[in-house]
Design a protein around this motif. Sequence first.
Motif, PDB file in Angstrom:
ATOM      1  N   SER A  28       1.104  -1.123  -0.415  1.00 41.05           N
ATOM      2  CA  SER A  28      -0.525   0.442  -0.230  1.00 41.05           C
ATOM      3  C   SER A  28       1.143   1.044  -0.023  1.00 41.05           C
ATOM      4  O   SER A  28       0.665   2.134  -1.337  1.00 41.05           O
ATOM      5  CB  SER A  28      -0.663   0.122   0.947  1.00 41.05           C
ATOM      6  OG  SER A  28      -0.408  -0.178   2.489  1.00 41.05           O
ATOM      7  N   VAL A  29       1.867   1.143   0.839  1.00 38.19           N
ATOM      8  CA  VAL A  29       2.496   2.407   1.425  1.00 38.19           C
ATOM      9  C   VAL A  29       3.996   2.200   0.522  1.00 38.19           C
ATOM     10  O   VAL A  29       5.387   2.958   0.306  1.00 38.19           O
ATOM     11  CB  VAL A  29       2.973   3.143   2.055  1.00 38.19           C
ATOM     12  CG1 VAL A  29       1.110   3.002   2.228  1.00 38.19           C
ATOM     13  CG2 VAL A  29       3.014   2.966   3.240  1.00 38.19           C
ATOM     14  N   GLY A  30       4.724   0.759   0.315  1.00 36.32           N
ATOM     15  CA  GLY A  30       5.739   1.039  -0.149  1.00 36.32           C
ATOM     16  C   GLY A  30       7.229   0.527   0.955  1.00 36.32           C
ATOM     17  O   GLY A  30       8.702   0.443   0.837  1.00 36.32           O
ATOM     18  N   CYS A  31       6.297   0.950   1.879  1.00 39.08           N
ATOM     19  CA  CYS A  31       7.521   0.520   3.509  1.00 39.08           C
ATOM     20  C   CYS A  31       6.728  -0.363   4.736  1.00 39.08           C
ATOM     21  O   CYS A  31       5.299   0.533   4.543  1.00 39.08           O
ATOM     22  CB  CYS A  31       7.914   2.134   3.903  1.00 39.08           C
ATOM     23  SG  CYS A  31       6.820   3.239   4.812  1.00 39.08           S
ATOM     24  N   GLU A 179       7.888   8.967  -3.486  1.00 42.02           N
ATOM     25  CA  GLU A 179       7.254   7.580  -4.333  1.00 42.02           C
ATOM     26  C   GLU A 179       6.663   9.004  -5.885  1.00 42.02           C
ATOM     27  O   GLU A 179       5.656   9.589  -5.716  1.00 42.02           O
ATOM     28  CB  GLU A 179       5.795   6.666  -3.666  1.00 42.02           C
ATOM     29  CG  GLU A 179       5.708   5.509  -5.287  1.00 42.02           C
ATOM     30  CD  GLU A 179       4.504   4.532  -4.708  1.00 42.02           C
ATOM     31  OE1 GLU A 179       5.092   4.490  -4.023  1.00 42.02           O
ATOM     32  OE2 GLU A 179       3.387   5.179  -4.486  1.00 42.02           O
ATOM     33  N   GLN A 180       7.035   8.168  -7.153  1.00 40.27           N
ATOM     34  CA  GLN A 180       6.612   9.034  -8.079  1.00 40.27           C
ATOM     35  C   GLN A 180       5.366   8.369  -8.623  1.00 40.27           C
ATOM     36  O   GLN A 180       5.597   7.122  -9.220  1.00 40.27           O
ATOM     37  CB  GLN A 180       7.307   9.805  -9.577  1.00 40.27           C
ATOM     38  CG  GLN A 180       8.520  10.445  -8.923  1.00 40.27           C
ATOM     39  CD  GLN A 180       9.174   9.764 -10.025  1.00 40.27           C
ATOM     40  OE1 GLN A 180      10.508   9.851  -9.741  1.00 40.27           O
ATOM     41  NE2 GLN A 180       9.716  11.136 -10.584  1.00 40.27           N
ATOM     42  N   ARG A 204      13.964   0.373  -5.580  1.00 40.93           N
ATOM     43  CA  ARG A 204      14.041   0.823  -6.730  1.00 40.93           C
ATOM     44  C   ARG A 204      12.718   1.326  -7.165  1.00 40.93           C
ATOM     45  O   ARG A 204      12.831   2.375  -7.456  1.00 40.93           O
ATOM     46  CB  ARG A 204      14.686   0.336  -8.067  1.00 40.93           C
ATOM     47  CG  ARG A 204      14.717   0.891  -9.151  1.00 40.93           C
ATOM     48  CD  ARG A 204      15.518   0.311 -10.086  1.00 40.93           C
ATOM     49  NE  ARG A 204      14.771  -1.353 -10.702  1.00 40.93           N
ATOM     50  CZ  ARG A 204      15.033  -1.722 -11.278  1.00 40.93           C
ATOM     51  NH1 ARG A 204      16.545  -1.907 -11.590  1.00 40.93           N
ATOM     52  NH2 ARG A 204      14.907  -3.077 -11.959  1.00 40.93           N
ATOM     53  N   ASP A 205      11.931   0.520  -7.720  1.00 46.21           N
ATOM     54  CA  ASP A 205      10.029   0.887  -7.840  1.00 46.21           C
ATOM     55  C   ASP A 205       9.326  -0.533  -7.329  1.00 46.21           C
ATOM     56  O   ASP A 205       9.802  -1.395  -6.698  1.00 46.21           O
ATOM     57  CB  ASP A 205      10.137   1.205  -9.025  1.00 46.21           C
ATOM     58  CG  ASP A 205      10.688   0.292  -9.951  1.00 46.21           C
ATOM     59  OD1 ASP A 205      11.178  -0.741  -9.391  1.00 46.21           O
ATOM     60  OD2 ASP A 205      10.880  -0.120 -11.473  1.00 46.21           O
ATOM     61  N   ALA A 217       6.330   2.554 -10.268  1.00 48.70           N
ATOM     62  CA  ALA A 217       5.831   3.754  -9.016  1.00 48.70           C
ATOM     63  C   ALA A 217       7.847   3.632  -9.287  1.00 48.70           C
ATOM     64  O   ALA A 217       8.027   3.124  -7.880  1.00 48.70           O
ATOM     65  CB  ALA A 217       5.421   3.739  -8.123  1.00 48.70           C
ATOM     66  N   PRO A 218       8.781   5.111  -9.669  1.00 44.23           N
ATOM     67  CA  PRO A 218      10.087   4.658  -9.211  1.00 44.23           C
ATOM     68  C   PRO A 218       9.640   5.462  -7.502  1.00 44.23           C
ATOM     69  O   PRO A 218       9.189   6.608  -6.601  1.00 44.23           O
ATOM     70  CB  PRO A 218      10.344   5.952  -9.967  1.00 44.23           C
ATOM     71  CG  PRO A 218       9.840   5.601 -11.548  1.00 44.23           C
ATOM     72  CD  PRO A 218       8.147   5.472 -10.560  1.00 44.23           C
ATOM     73  N   VAL A 219      10.626   5.155  -6.406  1.00 40.08           N
ATOM     74  CA  VAL A 219      11.024   5.442  -5.241  1.00 40.08           C
ATOM     75  C   VAL A 219      11.954   5.746  -4.774  1.00 40.08           C
ATOM     76  O   VAL A 219      12.984   4.824  -5.724  1.00 40.08           O
ATOM     77  CB  VAL A 219       9.948   3.852  -4.228  1.00 40.08           C
ATOM     78  CG1 VAL A 219      10.272   4.111  -2.423  1.00 40.08           C
ATOM     79  CG2 VAL A 219       8.885   4.073  -4.508  1.00 40.08           C
TER      80      VAL A 219
END
Length: 242
Positions: A28-31, A179-180, A204-205, A217-219
Amino acid sequence: MSATLPGRPWEARVAAADWETIRSDLDSVGCALTPPLLTTAEARRIAALYRDDQRFRSTIDMNRYRFGEGEYRYFADPFPDPVLALKRALYPRLLPIARDWWIKLRRPAPWPDDLDEWLKMCHAAGQTKTTAILLKYETGDWNALHRDLHGELVFPLQVVINLTSPGVDHTGGEFLLYEQRPRAQSRGTATVIPQGHGLIFTTRDRPVPSARGWSAAPVRHGVSVVRSGTRFTLGLVFHDAA
């Protein structure tokens, strides 16, 4: 302490984490925060290694390279026991998430079941330098948004562990994730990591839902300005560097 690995409690702490919730947070949020992976005493012992030059293969002055302000050191082999044990325990837990992400993005997932086999692949590709990092931030220091890629072979998740106590040893120094999002404005996430806890995050994404199914989504990640005190963190990257 683990009943199956006497003297090695780190594997048991990793196993005890709520991995369903961690996976949901990553999706959901990348972390995602973990429960404590190091005791207070263990965290302080690792932070104290920063003064031992023989433990490290290189030291980076972030200001020199315009990475921010502060300093970090790459551990040399052999790693301290907790560092090696945590990498070995975390890799198989993160692997199913990594594979699922790459399936969604229609990419080949090259990572074998065993961490040592994966590192052999990195070394065969010329990525032979260790990437476990000990980072030190003093008052006014910060880390620019970046990615820890280090070569063509990349594992899409990594872990940072706070070795100091927010609000006691330091103020500020929140972990930042940027996050893009596809065809949308970017999103930032700031996390205060308690002492000894880990934060798993995107290297990375990562896949996010889109009109065409899934898009990458690049991060990037970084650290906000430390307002006071000293902040030490341990970074665990699961690929080696060229």
